[in-house]
Design a protein around this motif. Sequence first.
Motif, PDB file in Angstrom:
ATOM      1  N   ASN A  24      -3.031  -2.713   3.438  1.00 24.21           N
ATOM      2  CA  ASN A  24      -3.029  -2.146   4.780  1.00 24.21           C
ATOM      3  C   ASN A  24      -4.197  -2.707   5.584  1.00 24.21           C
ATOM      4  O   ASN A  24      -5.321  -2.792   5.073  1.00 24.21           O
ATOM      5  N   ILE A  25      -3.926  -3.089   6.816  1.00 20.89           N
ATOM      6  CA  ILE A  25      -4.967  -3.456   7.765  1.00 20.89           C
ATOM      7  C   ILE A  25      -5.238  -2.209   8.592  1.00 20.89           C
ATOM      8  O   ILE A  25      -4.334  -1.677   9.255  1.00 20.89           O
ATOM      9  N   LEU A  26      -6.453  -1.735   8.551  1.00 17.70           N
ATOM     10  CA  LEU A  26      -6.822  -0.466   9.170  1.00 17.70           C
ATOM     11  C   LEU A  26      -7.833  -0.706  10.288  1.00 17.70           C
ATOM     12  O   LEU A  26      -8.846  -1.381  10.075  1.00 17.70           O
ATOM     13  N   ILE A  27      -7.599  -0.139  11.450  1.00 16.21           N
ATOM     14  CA  ILE A  27      -8.494  -0.285  12.594  1.00 16.21           C
ATOM     15  C   ILE A  27      -8.933   1.103  13.048  1.00 16.21           C
ATOM     16  O   ILE A  27      -8.104   2.009  13.207  1.00 16.21           O
ATOM     17  N   GLY A  28     -10.231   1.268  13.283  1.00 14.23           N
ATOM     18  CA  GLY A  28     -10.724   2.553  13.761  1.00 14.23           C
ATOM     19  C   GLY A  28     -12.126   2.423  14.317  1.00 14.23           C
ATOM     20  O   GLY A  28     -12.650   1.317  14.488  1.00 14.23           O
ATOM     21  N   ASN A  29     -12.753   3.577  14.589  1.00 16.17           N
ATOM     22  CA  ASN A  29     -14.135   3.563  15.080  1.00 16.17           C
ATOM     23  C   ASN A  29     -15.087   4.306  14.152  1.00 16.17           C
ATOM     24  O   ASN A  29     -16.220   4.611  14.510  1.00 16.17           O
ATOM     25  N   ALA A  30     -14.620   4.597  12.947  1.00 18.37           N
ATOM     26  CA  ALA A  30     -15.441   5.151  11.862  1.00 18.37           C
ATOM     27  C   ALA A  30     -14.617   5.046  10.595  1.00 18.37           C
ATOM     28  O   ALA A  30     -13.379   4.947  10.649  1.00 18.37           O
ATOM     29  N   SER A  31     -15.281   5.091   9.455  1.00 18.00           N
ATOM     30  CA  SER A  31     -14.537   4.943   8.199  1.00 18.00           C
ATOM     31  C   SER A  31     -13.543   6.076   7.990  1.00 18.00           C
ATOM     32  O   SER A  31     -12.537   5.906   7.302  1.00 18.00           O
ATOM     33  N   ASP A  32     -13.818   7.239   8.598  1.00 19.53           N
ATOM     34  CA  ASP A  32     -12.906   8.376   8.437  1.00 19.53           C
ATOM     35  C   ASP A  32     -12.034   8.605   9.663  1.00 19.53           C
ATOM     36  O   ASP A  32     -11.405   9.663   9.792  1.00 19.53           O
ATOM     37  N   ASN A  33     -11.987   7.641  10.563  1.00 18.81           N
ATOM     38  CA  ASN A  33     -11.158   7.786  11.760  1.00 18.81           C
ATOM     39  C   ASN A  33     -10.373   6.502  12.005  1.00 18.81           C
ATOM     40  O   ASN A  33     -10.713   5.696  12.873  1.00 18.81           O
ATOM     41  N   ILE A  34      -9.342   6.302  11.205  1.00 18.59           N
ATOM     42  CA  ILE A  34      -8.472   5.136  11.343  1.00 18.59           C
ATOM     43  C   ILE A  34      -7.396   5.452  12.377  1.00 18.59           C
ATOM     44  O   ILE A  34      -6.675   6.445  12.263  1.00 18.59           O
ATOM     45  N   ILE A  35      -7.279   4.581  13.362  1.00 18.27           N
ATOM     46  CA  ILE A  35      -6.403   4.840  14.508  1.00 18.27           C
ATOM     47  C   ILE A  35      -5.137   3.974  14.454  1.00 18.27           C
ATOM     48  O   ILE A  35      -4.043   4.425  14.785  1.00 18.27           O
ATOM     49  N   LEU A  36      -5.305   2.717  14.019  1.00 22.00           N
ATOM     50  CA  LEU A  36      -4.178   1.789  13.941  1.00 22.00           C
ATOM     51  C   LEU A  36      -4.028   1.304  12.508  1.00 22.00           C
ATOM     52  O   LEU A  36      -5.026   1.145  11.793  1.00 22.00           O
ATOM     53  N   GLN A  37      -2.792   1.037  12.106  1.00 24.74           N
ATOM     54  CA  GLN A  37      -2.552   0.622  10.726  1.00 24.74           C
ATOM     55  C   GLN A  37      -1.294  -0.235  10.649  1.00 24.74           C
ATOM     56  O   GLN A  37      -0.306   0.040  11.312  1.00 24.74           O
ATOM     57  N   GLN A  38      -1.362  -1.296   9.838  1.00 23.05           N
ATOM     58  CA  GLN A  38      -0.171  -2.115   9.610  1.00 23.05           C
ATOM     59  C   GLN A  38      -0.241  -2.725   8.215  1.00 23.05           C
ATOM     60  O   GLN A  38      -1.306  -3.132   7.751  1.00 23.05           O
ATOM     61  N   LYS A  39       0.919  -2.785   7.569  1.00 23.64           N
ATOM     62  CA  LYS A  39       0.994  -3.290   6.199  1.00 23.64           C
ATOM     63  C   LYS A  39       1.305  -4.790   6.198  1.00 23.64           C
ATOM     64  O   LYS A  39       2.059  -5.286   7.031  1.00 23.64           O
ATOM     65  N   ILE A  40       0.690  -5.509   5.255  1.00 20.52           N
ATOM     66  CA  ILE A  40       1.062  -6.895   4.991  1.00 20.52           C
ATOM     67  C   ILE A  40       1.276  -7.053   3.498  1.00 20.52           C
ATOM     68  O   ILE A  40       0.816  -6.232   2.697  1.00 20.52           O
ATOM     69  N   SER A  41       1.952  -8.117   3.122  1.00 18.42           N
ATOM     70  CA  SER A  41       2.120  -8.426   1.698  1.00 18.42           C
ATOM     71  C   SER A  41       1.457  -9.761   1.409  1.00 18.42           C
ATOM     72  O   SER A  41       1.424 -10.652   2.264  1.00 18.42           O
ATOM     73  N   TYR A  42       0.922  -9.880   0.204  1.00 20.66           N
ATOM     74  CA  TYR A  42       0.299 -11.132  -0.213  1.00 20.66           C
ATOM     75  C   TYR A  42       1.062 -11.695  -1.403  1.00 20.66           C
ATOM     76  O   TYR A  42       1.432 -10.960  -2.333  1.00 20.66           O
ATOM     77  N   SER A  43       1.281 -12.997  -1.370  1.00 22.24           N
ATOM     78  CA  SER A  43       1.969 -13.647  -2.485  1.00 22.24           C
ATOM     79  C   SER A  43       1.447 -15.065  -2.649  1.00 22.24           C
ATOM     80  O   SER A  43       0.736 -15.578  -1.787  1.00 22.24           O
ATOM     81  N   LYS A  44       1.803 -15.671  -3.760  1.00 22.26           N
ATOM     82  CA  LYS A  44       1.409 -17.049  -4.032  1.00 22.26           C
ATOM     83  C   LYS A  44       2.666 -17.909  -4.151  1.00 22.26           C
ATOM     84  O   LYS A  44       3.714 -17.442  -4.569  1.00 22.26           O
ATOM     85  N   LYS A  45       2.526 -19.163  -3.759  1.00 24.40           N
ATOM     86  CA  LYS A  45       3.662 -20.079  -3.852  1.00 24.40           C
ATOM     87  C   LYS A  45       4.040 -20.324  -5.300  1.00 24.40           C
ATOM     88  O   LYS A  45       3.196 -20.361  -6.177  1.00 24.40           O
TER      89      LYS A  45
END
Length: 724
Positions: A703-724
């Motif tokens: 998860n990519i988490l965006i906020g203005n404090a560690s306990d106040n995450i406002i935006l979030q989006q999931k990504i996946s990681y893989s190898k060729k």
Amino acid sequence: MKNLISIVICSLIIMSCSETKKEITTIKEETVIPFTPPVSRKIAYAKADEILAQLSIEEKIELIGGHNLFFVKGLEKFNIPQLYLSDATQGVHIRKALSGQLEKSTAFPCPILLASTWNPELTQQYANAIGEECRAGDIAVLLGPGMNIYRVSKNGRNFEYFGEDPYLASRLIENYVVGMQNTGTVATLKHFLANNHEFHRRTSNVIIDERTMHEIYIPAFKAGIDAGAMAVMASYNKVNGEWAGQSKYLISDVLKGELDFKGLVMTDWWSVWDPIKTINSGTDLEMPGEANEGFAEYGDVYVRSNAKKLLDEGKVTEQAINKMAKNVISLSIAMGLDKRSVKDESYLSKFSEHEKIALNTAKEGIVLLKNENVLPISKNKKILITGDYVEEIARGGGSAEVEGYNNVSMLDALKKEFNNITYSKNPTDEEITKNDVVIISIGTIDHEGWDKEFELTPETNTKIVNITSQNPNTIVVVNSGSGIEMTPWNQKVAGIINAWYVGQNGNTALAEIISGKTNPSGKLPISIEKQFSDSPGANYIPDINEKYTGVLINGKMTYPKEDSDMNYPQVDVEYKEGVLVGYRWYETKNIKPLYAFGFGLSYSSFEFSDLKLSTTNLIDDNNLNVTFNVKNTSNIEGAEVAQLYIQDIKSSIIRPIKELKGFKKVLLKGGETIQIEMELTAKDFSFYNVETKSWEIEKGDFNILIGNASDNIILQQKISYSKK
């Protein structure tokens, strides 16, 4: 005609939309340009070899130990100057017992306040100003920056460091190094490694695993080295059974090997006890090189006085001594000190600029923790101020202490900013109730050499509670170098301002924040726990004979001979929490701190939106671009710190709930929107694999988490990681 009008209207709408879009400026997280020495290391090493070939063994040995406590011997016939080494990270510590010292030096806000600015550019300005004062004072080497991670709030030197998070510390340290060394003054990264408390630091044995070392305690040092730092200082403590300054593993294998450090490695003062190990460890310079009265009883354990005898006995080699002397000589050559003077009195004219930088640092680093409609205070309100550090400036002590000049007390600053101020050390009930607002100043005097209590005295807590019960508009100003216990009164007071140690003129910034002239923008670089038992290192002080555990006298922990008592039993301090330091600990253990890492209030309000990722399927070592918008939804200009965290959703090993991997401080006018862009690399998603001795990413979701404090995450989006 109607068609023409329609076309014009559409054109105007398109132009309007286009203009609105143009108003959204994109700002990127900056990367620092590393310092390059005036003379390349290759040339400096070659010249040092030429000089070494002309020296006797006795002359070489004279170079590898300090002289007269704070000096490194020069070689006059080769134009290599004697070097003066001075403390410390927050300004030049003037040693009054020595001649030729600066008449004055700027007392900057303490480094943990600097870390609270979350401003790398300001950090570089701060260090540059200190470097200029070093040049004015004939100081070749500053014994800073300090960068030991904030592990426990009791540590007496937390005020000298940059907080609990390795990523935040790294970004600030690299800028500090560049700012300092661009003036021609050598920066010294300290204390390598795991010197995270002061309680009998010389006889503490830190037991730390390899992964924790690499993920938490090494990154800031690596960042400083990559930024071009020319010197490193080893710590006092033992690490896994060996004193750091004489540990071949730490100095040769990790620092000079793995981290590829090419500069000078020095010991801290009286921190090594075996000259054979010290010479063979990879350390280049033992400081101060000789005993003083306090250490004479421990015998002759010094490199300079033993090296020739050990060489004759075959216990050390001339090659090892040559390596040490070569790094001492090459430091001066690389910095061009064989061609120019260390001292440059032209910098004496820049002190007024330094005062401005100190003030700006305080303005950006003071943290507003609580505000129940009490701040800002209008100038005509009747204000009562009471407590400690009202007429004197609170500051940390020890080698880092800087007295400053043109010092502004809290009382003087408030009197200048407000029309109706009353100061009372012990206010009556009538004084408390008749004033519109009461400001209570509290704090601690933290100090090198011993740790402080997390809890305030019962008398202080009782005073705060009593005053608040009579006047609900009570504000507490905290002057301390780390977190303190606020739980007894946190819910009762209307406002809390964490001022740290503000430096010589930082009380002006404090007064302006209270009045609203300055909009607070500081964010905590630490977590403040509710009680110390919540801390990851809560049991680090052992329950040993009272003779050694110390007593609290006038707010100061006093021990027999303090930390210089080498007869104190060795204490193993095991970092059982591993990589779970600070917010990593509190979130993973589901312990709610009183105030979270990254938290800080403003008089403005902000909105985060429009999170976009360059891809949601990250492959191999490709980078990920992250953009999002921050809008000031108020009509008050203010600064916000956008924070990016990464969360490994499922891992085969214990990983924190989240880890900081990006941040950007932005100043926005009322109603303004700015787009922020950050770039993440594969390393940002990695953990240190102790089996392969490398950084690795496991395939899976993050998860990519965006906020203005560690306990106040406002935006979030999931990504996946893989190898060729």
